[in-house]
Design a protein around this motif. Structure first.
Motif, PDB file in Angstrom:
ATOM      1  N   PRO A  54      55.469   0.794  57.930  1.00  0.00           N
ATOM      2  CA  PRO A  54      56.552   1.134  58.852  1.00  0.00           C
ATOM      3  C   PRO A  54      57.129   2.524  58.609  1.00  0.00           C
ATOM      4  O   PRO A  54      57.742   3.103  59.485  1.00  0.00           O
ATOM      5  CB  PRO A  54      57.616   0.073  58.574  1.00  0.00           C
ATOM      6  CG  PRO A  54      56.950  -0.968  57.768  1.00  0.00           C
ATOM      7  CD  PRO A  54      55.804  -0.326  57.058  1.00  0.00           C
TER       8      PRO A  54
ATOM      9  N   PHE B  50      57.870   8.008  54.915  1.00  0.00           N
ATOM     10  CA  PHE B  50      58.780   8.762  54.056  1.00  0.00           C
ATOM     11  C   PHE B  50      58.304   8.663  52.604  1.00  0.00           C
ATOM     12  O   PHE B  50      57.935   7.586  52.142  1.00  0.00           O
ATOM     13  CB  PHE B  50      60.197   8.175  54.186  1.00  0.00           C
ATOM     14  CG  PHE B  50      61.225   8.909  53.405  1.00  0.00           C
ATOM     15  CD1 PHE B  50      61.799  10.066  53.903  1.00  0.00           C
ATOM     16  CD2 PHE B  50      61.637   8.442  52.172  1.00  0.00           C
ATOM     17  CE1 PHE B  50      62.763  10.749  53.177  1.00  0.00           C
ATOM     18  CE2 PHE B  50      62.598   9.113  51.441  1.00  0.00           C
ATOM     19  CZ  PHE B  50      63.165  10.267  51.949  1.00  0.00           C
TER      20      PHE B  50
ATOM     21  N   TYR C  76      66.445  12.534  45.739  1.00  0.00           N
ATOM     22  CA  TYR C  76      66.746  12.678  47.166  1.00  0.00           C
ATOM     23  C   TYR C  76      68.057  13.441  47.374  1.00  0.00           C
ATOM     24  O   TYR C  76      68.127  14.386  48.169  1.00  0.00           O
ATOM     25  CB  TYR C  76      66.828  11.312  47.867  1.00  0.00           C
ATOM     26  CG  TYR C  76      67.249  11.496  49.306  1.00  0.00           C
ATOM     27  CD1 TYR C  76      66.340  11.983  50.251  1.00  0.00           C
ATOM     28  CD2 TYR C  76      68.566  11.275  49.705  1.00  0.00           C
ATOM     29  CE1 TYR C  76      66.735  12.230  51.557  1.00  0.00           C
ATOM     30  CE2 TYR C  76      68.967  11.524  51.009  1.00  0.00           C
ATOM     31  CZ  TYR C  76      68.041  11.991  51.931  1.00  0.00           C
ATOM     32  OH  TYR C  76      68.444  12.252  53.225  1.00  0.00           O
TER      33      TYR C  76
ATOM     34  N   SER D  56      72.432  16.283  54.072  1.00  0.00           N
ATOM     35  CA  SER D  56      72.792  15.188  54.985  1.00  0.00           C
ATOM     36  C   SER D  56      74.280  14.859  54.837  1.00  0.00           C
ATOM     37  O   SER D  56      74.923  14.434  55.785  1.00  0.00           O
ATOM     38  CB  SER D  56      71.886  13.969  54.808  1.00  0.00           C
ATOM     39  OG  SER D  56      72.165  13.271  53.649  1.00  0.00           O
TER      40      SER D  56
ATOM     41  N   GLY E 115      68.226   3.163  58.240  1.00  0.00           N
ATOM     42  CA  GLY E 115      67.609   4.158  57.357  1.00  0.00           C
ATOM     43  C   GLY E 115      68.681   4.840  56.527  1.00  0.00           C
ATOM     44  O   GLY E 115      68.754   6.067  56.472  1.00  0.00           O
ATOM     45  N   CYS E 116      69.465   4.022  55.841  1.00  0.00           N
ATOM     46  CA  CYS E 116      70.667   4.519  55.149  1.00  0.00           C
ATOM     47  C   CYS E 116      70.353   5.456  53.988  1.00  0.00           C
ATOM     48  O   CYS E 116      71.222   6.215  53.548  1.00  0.00           O
ATOM     49  CB  CYS E 116      71.500   3.345  54.652  1.00  0.00           C
ATOM     50  SG  CYS E 116      70.618   2.298  53.460  1.00  0.00           S
ATOM     51  N   GLY E 117      69.121   5.413  53.471  1.00  0.00           N
ATOM     52  CA  GLY E 117      68.809   6.242  52.299  1.00  0.00           C
ATOM     53  C   GLY E 117      69.753   5.908  51.163  1.00  0.00           C
ATOM     54  O   GLY E 117      69.983   4.731  50.846  1.00  0.00           O
TER      55      GLY E 117
ATOM     56  N   ASN F  20      74.527   8.224  52.415  1.00  0.00           N
ATOM     57  CA  ASN F  20      75.401   9.345  52.793  1.00  0.00           C
ATOM     58  C   ASN F  20      76.159   9.094  54.097  1.00  0.00           C
ATOM     59  O   ASN F  20      77.344   9.439  54.208  1.00  0.00           O
ATOM     60  CB  ASN F  20      74.588  10.635  52.886  1.00  0.00           C
ATOM     61  CG  ASN F  20      74.104  11.064  51.515  1.00  0.00           C
ATOM     62  OD1 ASN F  20      74.869  11.081  50.556  1.00  0.00           O
ATOM     63  ND2 ASN F  20      72.822  11.371  51.392  1.00  0.00           N
TER      64      ASN F  20
ATOM     65  N   PHE G  65      64.078   1.013  54.254  1.00  0.00           N
ATOM     66  CA  PHE G  65      62.778   0.467  53.859  1.00  0.00           C
ATOM     67  C   PHE G  65      62.523   0.638  52.366  1.00  0.00           C
ATOM     68  O   PHE G  65      61.749  -0.100  51.770  1.00  0.00           O
ATOM     69  CB  PHE G  65      61.685   1.186  54.666  1.00  0.00           C
ATOM     70  CG  PHE G  65      60.333   0.582  54.501  1.00  0.00           C
ATOM     71  CD1 PHE G  65      60.030  -0.640  55.076  1.00  0.00           C
ATOM     72  CD2 PHE G  65      59.346   1.228  53.779  1.00  0.00           C
ATOM     73  CE1 PHE G  65      58.774  -1.212  54.921  1.00  0.00           C
ATOM     74  CE2 PHE G  65      58.091   0.666  53.618  1.00  0.00           C
ATOM     75  CZ  PHE G  65      57.806  -0.554  54.195  1.00  0.00           C
ATOM     76  N   GLU G  66      63.190   1.612  51.767  1.00  0.00           N
ATOM     77  CA  GLU G  66      62.925   2.003  50.385  1.00  0.00           C
ATOM     78  C   GLU G  66      63.857   1.244  49.416  1.00  0.00           C
ATOM     79  O   GLU G  66      65.067   1.504  49.375  1.00  0.00           O
ATOM     80  CB  GLU G  66      63.132   3.518  50.264  1.00  0.00           C
ATOM     81  CG  GLU G  66      63.095   4.065  48.868  1.00  0.00           C
ATOM     82  CD  GLU G  66      61.815   3.709  48.129  1.00  0.00           C
ATOM     83  OE1 GLU G  66      60.734   4.031  48.635  1.00  0.00           O
ATOM     84  OE2 GLU G  66      61.904   3.099  47.061  1.00  0.00           O
TER      85      GLU G  66
ATOM     86  N   PHE H 253      66.442   3.090  47.194  1.00  0.00           N
ATOM     87  CA  PHE H 253      67.638   3.592  47.868  1.00  0.00           C
ATOM     88  C   PHE H 253      68.632   2.453  48.119  1.00  0.00           C
ATOM     89  O   PHE H 253      69.845   2.621  47.975  1.00  0.00           O
ATOM     90  CB  PHE H 253      67.256   4.265  49.185  1.00  0.00           C
ATOM     91  CG  PHE H 253      66.549   5.590  49.021  1.00  0.00           C
ATOM     92  CD1 PHE H 253      66.466   6.223  47.785  1.00  0.00           C
ATOM     93  CD2 PHE H 253      65.963   6.215  50.112  1.00  0.00           C
ATOM     94  CE1 PHE H 253      65.813   7.442  47.637  1.00  0.00           C
ATOM     95  CE2 PHE H 253      65.315   7.445  49.976  1.00  0.00           C
ATOM     96  CZ  PHE H 253      65.235   8.060  48.738  1.00  0.00           C
TER      97      PHE H 253
ATOM     98  N   ASP I 260      63.122  -3.083  57.865  1.00  0.00           N
ATOM     99  CA  ASP I 260      62.336  -2.136  58.656  1.00  0.00           C
ATOM    100  C   ASP I 260      63.084  -1.814  59.952  1.00  0.00           C
ATOM    101  O   ASP I 260      63.473  -2.734  60.693  1.00  0.00           O
ATOM    102  CB  ASP I 260      60.970  -2.775  58.961  1.00  0.00           C
ATOM    103  CG  ASP I 260      60.098  -1.902  59.837  1.00  0.00           C
ATOM    104  OD1 ASP I 260      60.471  -0.743  60.101  1.00  0.00           O
ATOM    105  OD2 ASP I 260      59.036  -2.398  60.254  1.00  0.00           O
ATOM    106  N   ALA I 261      63.246  -0.520  60.223  1.00  0.00           N
ATOM    107  CA  ALA I 261      63.933  -0.093  61.438  1.00  0.00           C
ATOM    108  C   ALA I 261      63.244  -0.630  62.693  1.00  0.00           C
ATOM    109  O   ALA I 261      63.884  -0.801  63.732  1.00  0.00           O
ATOM    110  CB  ALA I 261      63.971   1.437  61.485  1.00  0.00           C
TER     111      ALA I 261
ATOM    112  N   LEU J 243      68.628  11.199  60.296  1.00  0.00           N
ATOM    113  CA  LEU J 243      67.447  11.787  59.646  1.00  0.00           C
ATOM    114  C   LEU J 243      66.383  10.747  59.293  1.00  0.00           C
ATOM    115  O   LEU J 243      65.780  10.803  58.228  1.00  0.00           O
ATOM    116  CB  LEU J 243      67.868  12.566  58.379  1.00  0.00           C
ATOM    117  CG  LEU J 243      68.962  13.615  58.578  1.00  0.00           C
ATOM    118  CD1 LEU J 243      69.317  14.288  57.263  1.00  0.00           C
ATOM    119  CD2 LEU J 243      68.567  14.640  59.625  1.00  0.00           C
ATOM    120  N   VAL J 244      66.166   9.817  60.204  1.00  0.00           N
ATOM    121  CA  VAL J 244      65.266   8.694  59.925  1.00  0.00           C
ATOM    122  C   VAL J 244      64.112   8.586  60.931  1.00  0.00           C
ATOM    123  O   VAL J 244      62.963   8.371  60.530  1.00  0.00           O
ATOM    124  CB  VAL J 244      66.065   7.362  59.929  1.00  0.00           C
ATOM    125  CG1 VAL J 244      65.147   6.170  59.735  1.00  0.00           C
ATOM    126  CG2 VAL J 244      67.155   7.396  58.881  1.00  0.00           C
TER     127      VAL J 244
END
Ligand SMILES: C[S@@+](CC[C@H](N)C(=O)[O-])C[C@H]1O[C@@H](n2cnc3c(N)ncnc32)[C@H](O)[C@@H]1O
Length: 290
Positions: free
Chosen positions: A23, A26, A34, A42, A65-67, A70, A89-90, A93, A112-113, A130-131
């Motif tokens: 998916p 990145f 990051y 960001s 996709g919050c990473g 931020n 997804f990560e 993070f 998954d987005a 930024l996703v």
């Protein structure tokens, strides 16, 4: 003096693994790497994005996709929202957001987005910073944002304009391609990701049935104290460039680094440099009749 590089990627999502489509494309190296590389920018983009996307007290907000969080933290700093669901997804993070989220409003989970783990119409607002250019099926991700937002609610997204609005990446990739022809394919794929060209976000939102769709540009400055401040986080952070660079012979790396340094210095002593960077942003409303 050449710096030491991260020898390998700690975890790579990749476009495909064993023939299976992933998916996310990145490349992540952990929360600190990051934030040192892209997170610091960001954080600058988040308030501008929220000015554009709006926010109302009491809302249930989704951060797709919050990473490292931020945007989620910027949301809570700005408005007394009811809650923020942060999805990425990560797993590294997601863990970082959980550790940092102390206000009780933010819930982070892996997901998954393109297949959001939420019910239809559950949110007042879905935001994604930024996703979409890293999602393997961004149109599906936009459709999912629409699905989970209530009628008359809003979704908004922003992506860097990699081709025309990211001089920090251009500096590296254009220099690298002049020295190493093998960099061309990587450069082209990196600078021209989906959803980063004029009108692409707007079209994706309109195709998914959003109404009152508006696209704009957001600009931030990326300021560096000296060449090392530009180079080191970039080579330690996420993205395809550190992996590509680390795989080159020593001599080629030395030539590329020296040439990028010269381009950064531009004939002046080492020190502060500042670059304008542009992000596309889009927002749309979910129509009454879904
Ligand atoms: C550049 S980072 C942005 C993180 C954060 N929104 C920010 O602005 O700092 C891109 C993020 O998108 C996430 N991502 C990529 N594809 C995804 C997918 N299919 N589902 C969920 N998250 C995804 C990555 O894991 C990464 O955290």
């Amino acid at each position: 003096m050449m710096m030491a590089y991260w020898p390998a990627i700690v975890r790579r999502n990749g476009l495909s693994e064993g023939g299976v489509r992933m998916p996310s494309n990145f490349v992540a190296r952990g929360a600190e790497a990051y934030d040192g590389y892209m997170g610091r920018w960001s954080q600058r983009l988040a308030p501008l994005f929220l000015d554009f996307a709006g926010l109302v007290a009491g809302e249930r907000v989704l951060d797709v996709g919050c990473g490292t969080g931020n945007l989620s933290f910027a949301i809570c700093a700005r408005e007394e929202v009811a809650s923020v669901e942060a999805v990425d997804f990560e797993p590294l993070f997601v863990e970082a957001v959980r550790e940092r989220a102390t206000n009780g409003k933010i819930t982070a989970r892996q997901g998954d987005a393109c297949d959001l783990p939420f019910a239809d119409g559950q949110f007042d607002r879905a935001l994604s910073m930024l996703v979409l250019h890293f999602v393997s099926d961004p149109q599906q991700a936009v459709a999912e944002m629409r699905r989970v937002v209530r009628a008359d609610g809003m979704a908004a997204a922003t992506t860097w304009d990699g081709f025309g609005g990211m001089p920090i990446l251009r500096l590296f990739w254009d220099t690298a391609t002049a020295i190493e022809p093998g960099a061309v394919t990587r450069r082209d794929a990196t600078l021209l990701r989906a959803m980063t060209q004029p009108g692409e976000l707007r079209e994706a939102f309109e195709r998914s049935g959003f109404v009152h769709v508006t696209e704009t540009m957001l600009t931030v400055r990326m300021d560096f104290t000296d060449f090392d401040d530009y180079w080191r986080p970039m080579m330690a952070g996420q993205g395809t460039h550190p992996e590509f660079f680390a795989g080159l012979p020593d001599q080629t790396r030395e030539r590329i680094e020296a040439a990028v340094r010269a381009a950064y210095l531009c004939g002046r002593p080492d020190g502060r440099r500042s670059f304008v960077s542009v992000a596309w942003a889009v927002r749309g409303i979910v129509p009454e009749a879904k």
